[in-house]
Design a protein around this motif. Sequence first.
Motif, PDB file in Angstrom:
ATOM      1  N   MET A  25       0.813  -1.204   0.000  1.00  0.00           N
ATOM      2  CA  MET A  25       0.000   0.000   0.000  1.00  0.00           C
ATOM      3  C   MET A  25       0.851   1.261   0.000  1.00  0.00           C
ATOM      4  O   MET A  25       1.965   1.282   0.542  1.00  0.00           O
ATOM      5  CB  MET A  25      -0.912   0.021   1.224  1.00  0.00           C
ATOM      6  CG  MET A  25      -1.675  -1.270   1.470  1.00  0.00           C
ATOM      7  SD  MET A  25      -2.807  -1.709   0.124  1.00  0.00           S
ATOM      8  CE  MET A  25      -4.136  -0.540   0.401  1.00  0.00           C
ATOM      9  N   VAL A  26       0.306   2.318  -0.601  1.00  0.00           N
ATOM     10  CA  VAL A  26       0.922   3.640  -0.551  1.00  0.00           C
ATOM     11  C   VAL A  26      -0.174   4.654  -0.246  1.00  0.00           C
ATOM     12  O   VAL A  26      -1.345   4.452  -0.577  1.00  0.00           O
ATOM     13  CB  VAL A  26       1.635   4.007  -1.872  1.00  0.00           C
ATOM     14  CG1 VAL A  26       2.767   3.043  -2.176  1.00  0.00           C
ATOM     15  CG2 VAL A  26       0.647   4.035  -3.037  1.00  0.00           C
ATOM     16  N   GLY A  27       0.224   5.759   0.427  1.00  0.00           N
ATOM     17  CA  GLY A  27      -0.793   6.765   0.714  1.00  0.00           C
ATOM     18  C   GLY A  27      -0.401   7.732   1.805  1.00  0.00           C
ATOM     19  O   GLY A  27       0.780   8.009   2.023  1.00  0.00           O
ATOM     20  N   GLN A  28      -1.433   8.228   2.503  1.00  0.00           N
ATOM     21  CA  GLN A  28      -1.274   9.252   3.531  1.00  0.00           C
ATOM     22  C   GLN A  28      -2.043   8.815   4.780  1.00  0.00           C
ATOM     23  O   GLN A  28      -3.122   8.225   4.673  1.00  0.00           O
ATOM     24  CB  GLN A  28      -1.831  10.608   3.066  1.00  0.00           C
ATOM     25  CG  GLN A  28      -1.501  10.978   1.631  1.00  0.00           C
ATOM     26  CD  GLN A  28      -0.021  11.200   1.412  1.00  0.00           C
ATOM     27  OE1 GLN A  28       0.684  11.680   2.303  1.00  0.00           O
ATOM     28  NE2 GLN A  28       0.460  10.870   0.212  1.00  0.00           N
ATOM     29  N   MET A  29      -1.501   9.162   5.963  1.00  0.00           N
ATOM     30  CA  MET A  29      -2.156   8.799   7.222  1.00  0.00           C
ATOM     31  C   MET A  29      -2.000   9.920   8.238  1.00  0.00           C
ATOM     32  O   MET A  29      -0.930  10.518   8.357  1.00  0.00           O
ATOM     33  CB  MET A  29      -1.568   7.503   7.786  1.00  0.00           C
ATOM     34  CG  MET A  29      -2.224   7.034   9.076  1.00  0.00           C
ATOM     35  SD  MET A  29      -1.417   5.549   9.788  1.00  0.00           S
ATOM     36  CE  MET A  29      -1.682   4.366   8.471  1.00  0.00           C
ATOM     37  N   TRP A  30      -3.086  10.190   8.962  1.00  0.00           N
ATOM     38  CA  TRP A  30      -3.088  11.167  10.049  1.00  0.00           C
ATOM     39  C   TRP A  30      -3.550  10.441  11.317  1.00  0.00           C
ATOM     40  O   TRP A  30      -4.630   9.844  11.335  1.00  0.00           O
ATOM     41  CB  TRP A  30      -4.030  12.323   9.747  1.00  0.00           C
ATOM     42  CG  TRP A  30      -3.614  13.158   8.569  1.00  0.00           C
ATOM     43  CD1 TRP A  30      -2.932  14.342   8.597  1.00  0.00           C
ATOM     44  CD2 TRP A  30      -3.892  12.910   7.173  1.00  0.00           C
ATOM     45  NE1 TRP A  30      -2.753  14.847   7.326  1.00  0.00           N
ATOM     46  CE2 TRP A  30      -3.332  13.974   6.429  1.00  0.00           C
ATOM     47  CE3 TRP A  30      -4.538  11.877   6.487  1.00  0.00           C
ATOM     48  CZ2 TRP A  30      -3.409  14.044   5.043  1.00  0.00           C
ATOM     49  CZ3 TRP A  30      -4.617  11.942   5.110  1.00  0.00           C
ATOM     50  CH2 TRP A  30      -4.058  13.022   4.398  1.00  0.00           C
ATOM     51  N   VAL A  31      -2.760  10.508  12.378  1.00  0.00           N
ATOM     52  CA  VAL A  31      -2.990   9.696  13.576  1.00  0.00           C
ATOM     53  C   VAL A  31      -2.994  10.573  14.820  1.00  0.00           C
ATOM     54  O   VAL A  31      -2.148  11.467  14.962  1.00  0.00           O
ATOM     55  CB  VAL A  31      -1.893   8.624  13.735  1.00  0.00           C
ATOM     56  CG1 VAL A  31      -2.215   7.700  14.907  1.00  0.00           C
ATOM     57  CG2 VAL A  31      -1.690   7.836  12.456  1.00  0.00           C
ATOM     58  N   SER A  32      -3.911  10.302  15.745  1.00  0.00           N
ATOM     59  CA  SER A  32      -3.886  10.890  17.078  1.00  0.00           C
ATOM     60  C   SER A  32      -3.970   9.774  18.109  1.00  0.00           C
ATOM     61  O   SER A  32      -4.637   8.755  17.894  1.00  0.00           O
ATOM     62  CB  SER A  32      -5.044  11.870  17.285  1.00  0.00           C
ATOM     63  OG  SER A  32      -4.876  13.027  16.482  1.00  0.00           O
ATOM     64  N   VAL A  33      -3.290   9.978  19.237  1.00  0.00           N
ATOM     65  CA  VAL A  33      -3.210   8.980  20.297  1.00  0.00           C
ATOM     66  C   VAL A  33      -4.015   9.459  21.504  1.00  0.00           C
ATOM     67  O   VAL A  33      -3.865  10.614  21.938  1.00  0.00           O
ATOM     68  CB  VAL A  33      -1.747   8.719  20.695  1.00  0.00           C
ATOM     69  CG1 VAL A  33      -1.673   7.721  21.843  1.00  0.00           C
ATOM     70  CG2 VAL A  33      -0.948   8.215  19.488  1.00  0.00           C
ATOM     71  N   ARG A 208       3.397  10.787   5.934  1.00  0.00           N
ATOM     72  CA  ARG A 208       3.216  11.295   4.573  1.00  0.00           C
ATOM     73  C   ARG A 208       3.886  10.369   3.559  1.00  0.00           C
ATOM     74  O   ARG A 208       4.994   9.892   3.765  1.00  0.00           O
ATOM     75  CB  ARG A 208       3.822  12.702   4.479  1.00  0.00           C
ATOM     76  CG  ARG A 208       3.641  13.380   3.126  1.00  0.00           C
ATOM     77  CD  ARG A 208       4.345  14.716   3.101  1.00  0.00           C
ATOM     78  NE  ARG A 208       4.161  15.404   1.826  1.00  0.00           N
ATOM     79  CZ  ARG A 208       3.596  16.598   1.697  1.00  0.00           C
ATOM     80  NH1 ARG A 208       3.159  17.235   2.775  1.00  0.00           N
ATOM     81  NH2 ARG A 208       3.462  17.151   0.514  1.00  0.00           N
ATOM     82  N   ASP A 209       3.179  10.141   2.465  1.00  0.00           N
ATOM     83  CA  ASP A 209       3.719   9.344   1.349  1.00  0.00           C
ATOM     84  C   ASP A 209       4.276   8.008   1.836  1.00  0.00           C
ATOM     85  O   ASP A 209       5.382   7.594   1.498  1.00  0.00           O
ATOM     86  CB  ASP A 209       4.817  10.131   0.616  1.00  0.00           C
ATOM     87  CG  ASP A 209       4.326  11.447   0.057  1.00  0.00           C
ATOM     88  OD1 ASP A 209       3.121  11.547  -0.262  1.00  0.00           O
ATOM     89  OD2 ASP A 209       5.127  12.385  -0.039  1.00  0.00           O
ATOM     90  N   PHE A 210       3.456   7.308   2.651  1.00  0.00           N
ATOM     91  CA  PHE A 210       3.949   6.035   3.197  1.00  0.00           C
ATOM     92  C   PHE A 210       3.932   4.933   2.145  1.00  0.00           C
ATOM     93  O   PHE A 210       3.155   4.945   1.185  1.00  0.00           O
ATOM     94  CB  PHE A 210       3.142   5.625   4.434  1.00  0.00           C
ATOM     95  CG  PHE A 210       1.713   5.234   4.162  1.00  0.00           C
ATOM     96  CD1 PHE A 210       1.371   4.020   3.582  1.00  0.00           C
ATOM     97  CD2 PHE A 210       0.675   6.092   4.541  1.00  0.00           C
ATOM     98  CE1 PHE A 210       0.052   3.663   3.356  1.00  0.00           C
ATOM     99  CE2 PHE A 210      -0.652   5.743   4.326  1.00  0.00           C
ATOM    100  CZ  PHE A 210      -0.962   4.525   3.724  1.00  0.00           C
ATOM    101  N   THR A 211       4.810   3.972   2.336  1.00  0.00           N
ATOM    102  CA  THR A 211       4.752   2.682   1.665  1.00  0.00           C
ATOM    103  C   THR A 211       4.588   1.644   2.765  1.00  0.00           C
ATOM    104  O   THR A 211       5.247   1.724   3.802  1.00  0.00           O
ATOM    105  CB  THR A 211       6.018   2.387   0.853  1.00  0.00           C
ATOM    106  OG1 THR A 211       7.162   2.427   1.714  1.00  0.00           O
ATOM    107  CG2 THR A 211       6.207   3.434  -0.247  1.00  0.00           C
ATOM    108  N   LEU A 212       3.698   0.688   2.565  1.00  0.00           N
ATOM    109  CA  LEU A 212       3.381  -0.267   3.613  1.00  0.00           C
ATOM    110  C   LEU A 212       3.148  -1.637   3.012  1.00  0.00           C
ATOM    111  O   LEU A 212       2.351  -1.794   2.091  1.00  0.00           O
ATOM    112  CB  LEU A 212       2.111   0.186   4.360  1.00  0.00           C
ATOM    113  CG  LEU A 212       1.555  -0.772   5.407  1.00  0.00           C
ATOM    114  CD1 LEU A 212       2.508  -0.915   6.574  1.00  0.00           C
ATOM    115  CD2 LEU A 212       0.167  -0.318   5.878  1.00  0.00           C
TER     116      LEU A 212
END
Length: 215
Positions: A25-33, A208-212
Amino acid sequence: MSTDATSSPAPGNGSVDYPPAPWQMVGQMWVSVFRVGHDVDEQHPKGVYGAAFVSYEEGSPLTYSELLVARVMRTPAGERRVSITDIWVDSPASVAGGRGLWAIPKGLGDFESSTSQRGPLSRASWSMSTAGLPVASARFSDLSSLAPRVPAKGGTWQAPIDAHTVPVETDMAGRSKVAPCTARWDFDPAGPLGWLAGRRHLLSFRQRDFTLSFG
């Protein structure tokens, strides 16, 4: 779709084809803890949770939007992983694949999102509803374009669902530009994530711009 795709029943969608594992997978992620200091119910014990909006983009075997909540936990063997407790996507194939391959309890939702870039500053706005009812919305700002690209790895532990009779452990590894971000979340108090309404997040970051590689 790949000719070696597998199929599985997705809720309300009959038999749906999905790509075989692993998913690259490739894309964008925004995370809060968030820290939850008391047991909400059997599925949501007290602990540390992450809430994330994710955009899986072109270059992935499936492209879709996602909202997930996951709890940091230790497996019976003592290994630290995350367990996804709540998750929605806007792709029936992703629902079927997540459930069929990894026991991830995906459901279907409707998403709206927008992003903008002004100089180094990035902004994003997300909202998600299911069955016409609001679940969550969030706004983020970050300087991730200036961040270095770093590796990360981890894994999930999921209780049995559907055809699975034992817990499923899945490894994941990738790289992304990781940067802190500001975040403002709104969880509908009457919705399935109402137990997070009004909670202050401990920290937030963007990948940003992750590869997974998952699975």
